[in-house]
Structures are given as C-alpha cells and as structure tokens.
Design a protein around this motif. Structure first.
Motif, PDB file in Angstrom:
ATOM      1  N   SER A 195       0.811  -1.229   0.097  1.00  0.00           N
ATOM      2  CA  SER A 195       0.030  -0.008  -0.150  1.00  0.00           C
ATOM      3  C   SER A 195       0.788   1.328  -0.040  1.00  0.00           C
ATOM      4  CB  SER A 195      -0.885  -0.105   1.191  1.00  0.00           C
ATOM      5  OG  SER A 195      -1.658  -1.317   1.084  1.00  0.00           O
ATOM      6  N   LEU A 196       2.052   1.232   0.852  1.00  0.00           N
ATOM      7  CA  LEU A 196       2.691   2.393   1.023  1.00  0.00           C
ATOM      8  C   LEU A 196       3.606   2.535  -0.428  1.00  0.00           C
ATOM      9  CD1 LEU A 196       4.297   2.024   4.496  1.00  0.00           C
ATOM     10  CD2 LEU A 196       2.842   3.702   3.518  1.00  0.00           C
ATOM     11  N   LEU A 197       3.993   1.366  -1.047  1.00  0.00           N
ATOM     12  CA  LEU A 197       4.462   1.498  -2.394  1.00  0.00           C
ATOM     13  C   LEU A 197       3.756   2.083  -3.325  1.00  0.00           C
ATOM     14  CD1 LEU A 197       7.339   0.537  -3.888  1.00  0.00           C
ATOM     15  CD2 LEU A 197       6.022  -1.632  -4.601  1.00  0.00           C
ATOM     16  N   ALA A 198       2.380   1.661  -3.472  1.00  0.00           N
ATOM     17  CA  ALA A 198       1.453   2.399  -4.515  1.00  0.00           C
ATOM     18  C   ALA A 198       1.268   3.919  -3.989  1.00  0.00           C
ATOM     19  CB  ALA A 198      -0.001   1.698  -4.284  1.00  0.00           C
ATOM     20  N   ALA A 199       1.107   4.334  -2.846  1.00  0.00           N
ATOM     21  CA  ALA A 199       1.325   5.699  -2.490  1.00  0.00           C
ATOM     22  C   ALA A 199       2.568   6.377  -2.989  1.00  0.00           C
ATOM     23  CB  ALA A 199       0.891   5.933  -1.176  1.00  0.00           C
ATOM     24  N   TRP A 200       3.748   5.600  -2.834  1.00  0.00           N
ATOM     25  CA  TRP A 200       4.989   6.417  -3.351  1.00  0.00           C
ATOM     26  C   TRP A 200       4.967   6.408  -4.758  1.00  0.00           C
ATOM     27  CZ3 TRP A 200       9.156   5.509  -6.550  1.00  0.00           C
ATOM     28  CH2 TRP A 200      10.303   6.173  -6.343  1.00  0.00           C
ATOM     29  N   ALA A 201       4.524   5.617  -5.419  1.00  0.00           N
ATOM     30  CA  ALA A 201       4.429   5.834  -7.085  1.00  0.00           C
ATOM     31  C   ALA A 201       3.598   6.897  -7.258  1.00  0.00           C
ATOM     32  CB  ALA A 201       3.750   4.507  -7.594  1.00  0.00           C
ATOM     33  N   VAL A 202       2.440   7.239  -6.782  1.00  0.00           N
ATOM     34  CA  VAL A 202       1.638   8.368  -7.025  1.00  0.00           C
ATOM     35  C   VAL A 202       2.279   9.560  -6.813  1.00  0.00           C
ATOM     36  CG1 VAL A 202      -0.567   9.571  -6.321  1.00  0.00           C
ATOM     37  CG2 VAL A 202      -0.579   6.970  -6.712  1.00  0.00           C
ATOM     38  N   LEU A 203       2.779   9.456  -5.468  1.00  0.00           N
ATOM     39  CA  LEU A 203       3.606  10.828  -5.043  1.00  0.00           C
ATOM     40  C   LEU A 203       4.703  11.034  -6.030  1.00  0.00           C
ATOM     41  CD1 LEU A 203       3.623  10.338  -1.155  1.00  0.00           C
ATOM     42  CD2 LEU A 203       2.183  11.973  -2.722  1.00  0.00           C
ATOM     43  N   ALA A 204       5.521   9.981  -6.344  1.00  0.00           N
ATOM     44  CA  ALA A 204       6.549  10.212  -7.443  1.00  0.00           C
ATOM     45  C   ALA A 204       6.352  10.617  -8.665  1.00  0.00           C
ATOM     46  CB  ALA A 204       7.246   8.743  -7.537  1.00  0.00           C
ATOM     47  N   LEU A 205       5.107  10.160  -9.154  1.00  0.00           N
ATOM     48  CA  LEU A 205       4.576  10.774 -10.434  1.00  0.00           C
ATOM     49  C   LEU A 205       4.255  12.332 -10.347  1.00  0.00           C
ATOM     50  CD1 LEU A 205       2.178   7.846 -11.599  1.00  0.00           C
ATOM     51  CD2 LEU A 205       4.553   8.598 -12.523  1.00  0.00           C
ATOM     52  N   ILE A 206       3.750  12.704  -9.284  1.00  0.00           N
ATOM     53  CA  ILE A 206       3.520  14.059  -8.750  1.00  0.00           C
ATOM     54  C   ILE A 206       4.780  14.687  -9.006  1.00  0.00           C
ATOM     55  CG2 ILE A 206       2.616  15.821  -7.250  1.00  0.00           C
ATOM     56  CD1 ILE A 206       0.676  13.618  -6.447  1.00  0.00           C
ATOM     57  N   VAL A 207       5.623  14.264  -8.464  1.00  0.00           N
ATOM     58  CA  VAL A 207       7.067  15.048  -8.604  1.00  0.00           C
ATOM     59  C   VAL A 207       7.557  15.352  -9.908  1.00  0.00           C
ATOM     60  CG1 VAL A 207       9.429  14.912  -7.704  1.00  0.00           C
ATOM     61  CG2 VAL A 207       7.626  14.381  -6.052  1.00  0.00           C
ATOM     62  N   LEU A 208       7.403  14.159 -10.430  1.00  0.00           N
ATOM     63  CA  LEU A 208       8.100  14.136 -11.786  1.00  0.00           C
ATOM     64  C   LEU A 208       7.222  15.083 -12.952  1.00  0.00           C
ATOM     65  CD1 LEU A 208       9.212  10.535 -12.337  1.00  0.00           C
ATOM     66  CD2 LEU A 208      10.554  12.412 -11.420  1.00  0.00           C
ATOM     67  N   ALA A 209       5.877  15.009 -12.618  1.00  0.00           N
ATOM     68  CA  ALA A 209       5.016  15.812 -13.537  1.00  0.00           C
ATOM     69  C   ALA A 209       5.369  17.275 -13.280  1.00  0.00           C
ATOM     70  CB  ALA A 209       3.619  15.466 -13.233  1.00  0.00           C
ATOM     71  N   ASN A 210       5.778  17.744 -12.031  1.00  0.00           N
ATOM     72  CA  ASN A 210       5.986  19.065 -11.487  1.00  0.00           C
ATOM     73  C   ASN A 210       7.462  19.300 -11.599  1.00  0.00           C
ATOM     74  OD1 ASN A 210       3.251  20.462 -10.688  1.00  0.00           O
ATOM     75  ND2 ASN A 210       3.108  18.199  -9.967  1.00  0.00           N
ATOM     76  N   GLY A 215       5.177  20.664  -3.001  1.00  0.00           N
ATOM     77  CA  GLY A 215       5.164  21.445  -1.709  1.00  0.00           C
ATOM     78  C   GLY A 215       5.533  20.424  -0.599  1.00  0.00           C
ATOM     79  N   ALA A 216       5.450  20.598   0.500  1.00  0.00           N
ATOM     80  CA  ALA A 216       5.852  20.041   1.807  1.00  0.00           C
ATOM     81  C   ALA A 216       5.243  18.645   2.033  1.00  0.00           C
ATOM     82  CB  ALA A 216       5.861  20.728   3.111  1.00  0.00           C
ATOM     83  N   PHE A 217       3.909  18.903   1.566  1.00  0.00           N
ATOM     84  CA  PHE A 217       2.978  17.384   1.953  1.00  0.00           C
ATOM     85  C   PHE A 217       3.746  16.247   1.021  1.00  0.00           C
ATOM     86  CE2 PHE A 217      -0.453  14.615   0.257  1.00  0.00           C
ATOM     87  CZ  PHE A 217      -0.922  14.284   1.780  1.00  0.00           C
ATOM     88  N   VAL A 218       3.813  16.453  -0.283  1.00  0.00           N
ATOM     89  CA  VAL A 218       4.251  15.366  -1.175  1.00  0.00           C
ATOM     90  C   VAL A 218       5.816  14.974  -0.579  1.00  0.00           C
ATOM     91  CG1 VAL A 218       5.207  14.684  -3.566  1.00  0.00           C
ATOM     92  CG2 VAL A 218       3.005  16.077  -3.145  1.00  0.00           C
TER      93      VAL A 218
END
Length: 244
Positions: A195-210, A215-218
């Motif tokens: 579950s954490l790995l899936a969350a990590w993948a989503v957050l990492a995609l947000i990082v790369l897209a930006n 921000g601090a939350f990600v």
C-alpha cells in the motif's frame, strides 16, 4: 543436470520456447531504457530520466513472475535469466543514477567523481554478493538502490556538503549488518508495504510531472515512506528485543 535440462527443454513446444525467450527480450529491454535514461541525463532532463528509470523498474517487477509462470529456466536453459537480470539491474539501479548524482551539481565538486566511483564499485560488488538477501528476503545492507537515492537527492536538494555526506554514508552502509525490506518479497506486513509502495508511486509521479517543484506534503510523504522501508525491520527487531 545440464543434460536433464536439455531433455526437458527439447520436450517443450516451439511456441513455449518462443514465449520463454520473449521474457528474456522483455528483461533486456530494461538495458535499452537505461540508455534512453542516460541520454536524458546527459541533456540534464532529470525528470525524464527518472521517468525512464521508473519504466525500467516496472519491467524489473514484472519479468520475474512472468518467467516463473512460463518456466523459462527449464524451457530456455541456455540463457540465464538471473545473470541477465543482474546486468540490467546494474545499469538501471546503479550506473545511470551514479552518472546523474555525479553530474548534477548536487555534490561537492571535489567529492563528486570519487563518490561516483564509490557508487559503481560498491554497487557492482553488491550485485555479485550471494548474501545480498537474508533468509526472510530482506536485503542485507543498503541494497544499491541508487535510483531511489538519486531521486531523493534531487527532491530534497540539500546543500552539496550534506548531499555528499549522505552519499558517503549510503556507500558505507552497502555491506553493513542491517536489513532493508524488499517491498514485494518480504511476507511480514506485505499488505502495508505494498500500500505504501502504491502511495509512493503516485507521489513520485506528481514530483516528476512538476519537475521536482512540489510542496511539503508530497516531500514529507515520500520521506516517511522511505523511512519505513529503511527502518521498519530495525524497529520491529528492537521492539521484539524489549518484549523478550
């Protein structure tokens, strides 16, 4: 044993042998993706580089289960999937990230080439270590995940002295007597880990897209997940030691 393997493979149909070999081709595509990632790194397109390394990571996660399902080791005994996987993993997990870390300007200029050399040397030795995994499938020492380490260096963008120190510490921890959770193969807390790995993948995609401008939350979320992967086994062992 070799003759037995040859006899087993000869009994496989041409379609089965072709399907088995296609898995090796699929694995080898990771090396081609590593080349594309390196070209992006040379152009200093860092987000694109990590995107391609992420694609290589997906291949690495899928090829093993597919190979076991198709019984590739028996059907194609002349080709070592284990060796091929290690070759591809070295260029995607170690070599390309080592170039990015060294050439990015994130490290002290005088230390960058020495630390880059340290990354590739210890990474190569780690992949050759037959003891890299413990009996419970935890990694022994820092598991040469330099693609992840590079991602966090770019995300946090620490002062060069601190980034250099962090890389030096990870190099030193490569063969340290610590255990790091394998996100897929470790049975304990697997549901939470995935579950954490899936969350990590989503957050990492947000990082790369930006392009790492988040921000601090990600950032805090990604760091918390990294802390879980690195320290969860040590915390569990410590708690158990107090309860015994």
């Amino acid at each position: 044993m070799d003759q037995a393997n040859q006899q087993d493979s000869s009994s496989a149909s041409p379609a089965a042998r072709a399907a088995a070999f296609s898995v090796h081709i699929f694995t080898a595509l990771g090396a081609a993706i590593a080349l594309i990632a390196l070209l992006e790194a040379v152009r200093e397109h860092w987000a694109a580089m990590f995107g391609w390394l992420g694609a290589a990571l997906i291949i690495d996660a899928l090829d093993g289960p597919i190979a076991r399902r198709l019984d590739v080791a028996r059907v194609q005994p002349n080709w070592s999937g284990d060796v091929l996987d290690l070759v591809v993993d070295f260029v995607t997990y170690v070599f390309v990230p080592a170039y990015a870390i060294t050439a990015s300007g994130l490290l002290l200029p005088v230390a960058a080439p020495l630390l880059g050399a340290g990354i590739v040397v210890t990474g190569a030795l780690y992949f050759a270590d037959r003891r890299m995994k413990a009996a419970d499938n935890h990694f022994r020492g820092f598991p040469a995940l330099w693609n992840a380490a590079a991602f966090y260096l770019f995300l946090l963008h620490l002062p060069p002295a601190l980034s250099s120190l962090a890389v030096a510490v990870l190099i030193a921890l490569t063969f340290a007597p610590i255990h790091v959770v394998h996100p897929i193969r470790v049975v304990r807390l697997r549901g939470l880990t995935l579950s954490l790995l899936a969350a990590w993948a989503v957050l990492a995609l947000i990082v790369l897209a930006n392009d790492f401008d988040v921000g601090a939350f990600v950032t805090v979320g990604l760091c918390a997940i990294a802390a879980y992967v690195v320290a969860s086994d040590a915390v569990i062992r410590l708690v158990r030691s107090f309860n015994t």
